[in-house]
Motif scaffolding. Structure first.
Motif, PDB file in Angstrom:
ATOM      1  N   PRO A 182       0.814  -1.271  -0.070  1.00 15.28           N
ATOM      2  CA  PRO A 182       0.274   0.481  -0.190  1.00 15.28           C
ATOM      3  C   PRO A 182       0.790   0.977   0.176  1.00 15.28           C
ATOM      4  O   PRO A 182       1.933   1.264   0.602  1.00 15.28           O
ATOM      5  CB  PRO A 182      -0.952  -0.332   1.404  1.00 15.28           C
ATOM      6  CG  PRO A 182      -1.098  -2.109   1.529  1.00 15.28           C
ATOM      7  CD  PRO A 182       0.677  -2.165   1.155  1.00 15.28           C
ATOM      8  N   LEU A 183       0.097   2.239  -1.006  1.00 17.62           N
ATOM      9  CA  LEU A 183       1.235   3.264  -1.004  1.00 17.62           C
ATOM     10  C   LEU A 183       0.497   4.583   0.794  1.00 17.62           C
ATOM     11  O   LEU A 183       1.669   5.256   0.699  1.00 17.62           O
ATOM     12  CB  LEU A 183       1.315   4.549  -2.398  1.00 17.62           C
ATOM     13  CG  LEU A 183       1.365   3.285  -4.112  1.00 17.62           C
ATOM     14  CD1 LEU A 183       0.468   4.360  -4.736  1.00 17.62           C
ATOM     15  CD2 LEU A 183       2.664   3.333  -3.415  1.00 17.62           C
ATOM     16  N   ASN A 184      -0.462   3.771   1.004  1.00 16.42           N
ATOM     17  CA  ASN A 184      -1.009   5.282   2.087  1.00 16.42           C
ATOM     18  C   ASN A 184      -0.973   4.308   3.282  1.00 16.42           C
ATOM     19  O   ASN A 184      -2.285   3.440   3.375  1.00 16.42           O
ATOM     20  CB  ASN A 184      -2.184   5.505   1.749  1.00 16.42           C
ATOM     21  CG  ASN A 184      -2.685   6.349   2.863  1.00 16.42           C
ATOM     22  OD1 ASN A 184      -1.574   6.123   3.631  1.00 16.42           O
ATOM     23  ND2 ASN A 184      -3.432   7.181   2.562  1.00 16.42           N
ATOM     24  N   ARG A 185       0.052   3.420   3.527  1.00 17.54           N
ATOM     25  CA  ARG A 185       0.731   2.775   5.153  1.00 17.54           C
ATOM     26  C   ARG A 185      -0.181   3.145   5.842  1.00 17.54           C
ATOM     27  O   ARG A 185      -0.856   2.087   7.050  1.00 17.54           O
ATOM     28  CB  ARG A 185       1.724   3.204   5.658  1.00 17.54           C
ATOM     29  CG  ARG A 185       2.843   1.823   3.969  1.00 17.54           C
ATOM     30  CD  ARG A 185       3.960   1.606   4.742  1.00 17.54           C
ATOM     31  NE  ARG A 185       5.005   1.797   3.486  1.00 17.54           N
ATOM     32  CZ  ARG A 185       5.896   1.309   4.154  1.00 17.54           C
ATOM     33  NH1 ARG A 185       6.766   1.285   4.666  1.00 17.54           N
ATOM     34  NH2 ARG A 185       7.266   1.179   2.457  1.00 17.54           N
ATOM     35  N   ALA A 186      -1.286   4.016   6.037  1.00 17.05           N
ATOM     36  CA  ALA A 186      -1.574   4.942   7.746  1.00 17.05           C
ATOM     37  C   ALA A 186      -2.817   4.302   7.677  1.00 17.05           C
ATOM     38  O   ALA A 186      -3.277   3.778   8.659  1.00 17.05           O
ATOM     39  CB  ALA A 186      -1.211   6.584   7.522  1.00 17.05           C
ATOM     40  N   ASP A 187      -3.937   4.136   6.259  1.00 16.08           N
ATOM     41  CA  ASP A 187      -5.073   3.156   5.702  1.00 16.08           C
ATOM     42  C   ASP A 187      -5.130   2.192   5.912  1.00 16.08           C
ATOM     43  O   ASP A 187      -6.123   1.774   5.797  1.00 16.08           O
ATOM     44  CB  ASP A 187      -5.562   5.032   5.079  1.00 16.08           C
ATOM     45  CG  ASP A 187      -5.918   6.150   5.597  1.00 16.08           C
ATOM     46  OD1 ASP A 187      -6.105   5.888   6.724  1.00 16.08           O
ATOM     47  OD2 ASP A 187      -6.142   7.075   4.578  1.00 16.08           O
ATOM     48  N   ALA A 188      -3.604   1.315   5.646  1.00 14.46           N
ATOM     49  CA  ALA A 188      -4.040   0.024   5.141  1.00 14.46           C
ATOM     50  C   ALA A 188      -4.010  -1.013   6.587  1.00 14.46           C
ATOM     51  O   ALA A 188      -3.557  -0.587   7.213  1.00 14.46           O
ATOM     52  CB  ALA A 188      -2.907  -0.444   4.501  1.00 14.46           C
ATOM     53  N   PRO A 189      -5.065  -2.226   6.277  1.00 11.16           N
ATOM     54  CA  PRO A 189      -4.947  -2.933   7.621  1.00 11.16           C
ATOM     55  C   PRO A 189      -4.195  -4.131   7.285  1.00 11.16           C
ATOM     56  O   PRO A 189      -3.331  -4.892   7.682  1.00 11.16           O
ATOM     57  CB  PRO A 189      -6.174  -3.563   7.855  1.00 11.16           C
ATOM     58  CG  PRO A 189      -6.635  -3.063   6.009  1.00 11.16           C
ATOM     59  CD  PRO A 189      -6.434  -2.468   6.188  1.00 11.16           C
ATOM     60  N   PHE A 190      -2.851  -4.165   6.606  1.00 15.88           N
ATOM     61  CA  PHE A 190      -1.970  -4.321   6.366  1.00 15.88           C
ATOM     62  C   PHE A 190      -0.761  -3.943   5.542  1.00 15.88           C
ATOM     63  O   PHE A 190      -0.974  -3.438   5.037  1.00 15.88           O
ATOM     64  CB  PHE A 190      -2.344  -5.618   5.174  1.00 15.88           C
ATOM     65  CG  PHE A 190      -2.687  -5.338   3.664  1.00 15.88           C
ATOM     66  CD1 PHE A 190      -2.352  -5.552   2.839  1.00 15.88           C
ATOM     67  CD2 PHE A 190      -4.119  -4.879   3.717  1.00 15.88           C
ATOM     68  CE1 PHE A 190      -2.394  -4.955   1.647  1.00 15.88           C
ATOM     69  CE2 PHE A 190      -5.122  -4.236   2.307  1.00 15.88           C
ATOM     70  CZ  PHE A 190      -4.091  -4.315   1.602  1.00 15.88           C
ATOM     71  N   ALA A 191       0.849  -5.057   5.552  1.00 17.26           N
ATOM     72  CA  ALA A 191       1.613  -3.974   5.462  1.00 17.26           C
ATOM     73  C   ALA A 191       2.236  -4.554   4.090  1.00 17.26           C
ATOM     74  O   ALA A 191       2.595  -3.916   2.879  1.00 17.26           O
ATOM     75  CB  ALA A 191       2.964  -4.921   5.829  1.00 17.26           C
ATOM     76  N   ALA A 192       1.453  -5.737   3.381  1.00 16.96           N
ATOM     77  CA  ALA A 192       1.615  -6.522   1.917  1.00 16.96           C
ATOM     78  C   ALA A 192       0.684  -7.652   1.672  1.00 16.96           C
ATOM     79  O   ALA A 192       0.365  -8.397   2.233  1.00 16.96           O
ATOM     80  CB  ALA A 192       3.341  -6.996   2.064  1.00 16.96           C
ATOM     81  N   VAL A 193       0.820  -8.305   0.654  1.00 17.46           N
ATOM     82  CA  VAL A 193      -0.143  -8.963   0.313  1.00 17.46           C
ATOM     83  C   VAL A 193       0.649  -9.950  -1.259  1.00 17.46           C
ATOM     84  O   VAL A 193       1.190  -8.956  -2.386  1.00 17.46           O
ATOM     85  CB  VAL A 193      -1.732  -8.648  -0.419  1.00 17.46           C
ATOM     86  CG1 VAL A 193      -2.470  -9.535  -1.224  1.00 17.46           C
ATOM     87  CG2 VAL A 193      -1.675  -8.060   0.920  1.00 17.46           C
ATOM     88  N   ARG A 194       0.905 -10.642  -1.303  1.00 15.34           N
ATOM     89  CA  ARG A 194       1.432 -11.459  -2.623  1.00 15.34           C
ATOM     90  C   ARG A 194       0.403 -12.253  -3.275  1.00 15.34           C
ATOM     91  O   ARG A 194      -0.218 -13.134  -2.671  1.00 15.34           O
ATOM     92  CB  ARG A 194       2.728 -12.409  -2.082  1.00 15.34           C
ATOM     93  CG  ARG A 194       3.053 -13.000  -3.073  1.00 15.34           C
ATOM     94  CD  ARG A 194       5.128 -13.642  -2.931  1.00 15.34           C
ATOM     95  NE  ARG A 194       4.471 -15.097  -2.226  1.00 15.34           N
ATOM     96  CZ  ARG A 194       4.362 -14.664  -0.999  1.00 15.34           C
ATOM     97  NH1 ARG A 194       4.814 -14.440   0.431  1.00 15.34           N
ATOM     98  NH2 ARG A 194       4.114 -16.050  -0.442  1.00 15.34           N
TER      99      ARG A 194
END
Length: 231
Positions: free
Chosen positions: A166-178
Motif C-alpha cells: 500500500p502506498l498509503n500505509r497509514a490507512d491500510a490494515p496490512f503491510a503487504a499482499v502477495r
C-alpha cells in the motif's frame, strides 16, 4: 465453553483481514518513489489488471492458514468463496470457526453464527480490502499500491507472482499482499499484517465466469441476530 468460543472467534477475526476487517492506523513514513520504480510498478499493475480482467466471476474453495511472525502455525480454516465484478463477494468459513462475510459493493456484513451477531460496515471505510481487489477494484491499482512482478526466471513457468505494498500505509490494515497465479488462475494469496503475522489462502476447485445472481451478495440477518453498525 463460553470463553473458548469467544477466544476461537477472536483468533478467526485476526486472520480475516483478507476480507476487510480493520485494525487501528499507525502512521509510517513512505519514501517517494523514483521515476524508474514508479514506471516498473505501473507496468506490473497493468499485467495484474490484464489477468484479473479475464474473469467476470470466480468461485471455489479456500484453505486459510494463520502463521505467527516466527512462522508458527496458529490456525487453519476452510471454506468456500464467490466473487463477481464489480465488487461483490461471499466468503463462508466452515466449522469449527463458522463465519459468513458478504460484500455488495457498498456494504460489508460479517456474520458470526456462534455469537448470533452481524457487524455491518460501509465498504468505503475499507478501501484497501484485498477481497475488493480480487472482485473489482483494479483500475486504480497503481495509485493505491506499489506493484512488483517476480521475474519469470525466479518462479515456475506457469506462474505469475505479484507483490503489492500500500502506498498509503497509514490507512491500510496490512503491510503487504502477495498474489500467485497459476496459468492466470489465482492459486494463493499471502497477506502480511503490520505485526508480521501472515494469512495464507490457498485456492482450488475454481470455476470462472459462471453466471452468479446478485442476490447471493446481500445478507439478511436471521431472526434474533444482534446487528452492530460500524460507521
Amino acid at each position: 465453553m463460553f470463553l473458548s468460543k469467544y477466544l476461537k472467534l477472536a483468533v478467526l477475526r485476526s486472520s480475516l483481514l483478507f476480507v476487510g476487517l480493520s485494525v487501528p492506523a499507525v502512521v509510517l513514513a513512505q519514501a517517494p518513489a523514483t521515476h524508474s520504480v514508479q514506471a516498473a510498478s505501473d507496468t506490473a499493475a497493468e499485467q495484474l489488471v490484464s489477468i484479473l480482467q479475464a474473469y467476470k466471476s470466480l468461485e471455489g474453495r479456500f484453505t486459510q492458514t494463520l502463521n505467527s511472525k516466527d512462522g508458527k502455525q496458529l490456525q487453519t480454516t476452510e471454506g468456500t468463496f464467490k466473487i463477481k465484478r464489480p465488487g461483490l463477494y461471499l466468503w463462508q468459513s466452515a466449522e469449527p470457526y463458522p463465519q459468513t462475510i458478504v460484500g455488495n459493493g457498498q456494504t460489508i456484513w460479517v456474520y458470526d453464527p456462534d455469537l448470533e451477531q452481524v457487524t455491518v460496515t460501509p465498504q468505503a471505510q475499507m478501501p484497501f480490502n484485498p477481497a475488493v481487489l480480487l472482485s473489482g477494484g483494479i483500475q486504480d491499482l497503481s495509485t493505491r499500491f506499489r506493484v512488483e512482478q517476480v521475474a519469470a526466471s525466479a518462479q515456475k513457468a506457469s506462474q505469475s507472482t505479484f507483490h503489492l505494498t500500500p502506498l498509503n500505509r497509514a490507512d491500510a490494515p496490512f503491510a503487504a499482499v502477495r498474489l500467485i497465479f497459476n496459468k492466470n488462475d489465482i492459486a494463493q494469496a499471502v497477506l502480511t499484517d503490520r505485526l508480521g503475522q501472515q494469512t495464507i489462502m490457498d485456492f482450488d476447485n475454481l470455476v470462472a465466469n459462471r453466471v452468479l445472481d446478485d442476490a447471493l451478495f446481500t445478507f439478511v440477518p436471521p431472526k434474533g441476530t444482534d446487528v452492530l453498525m460500524n460507521e
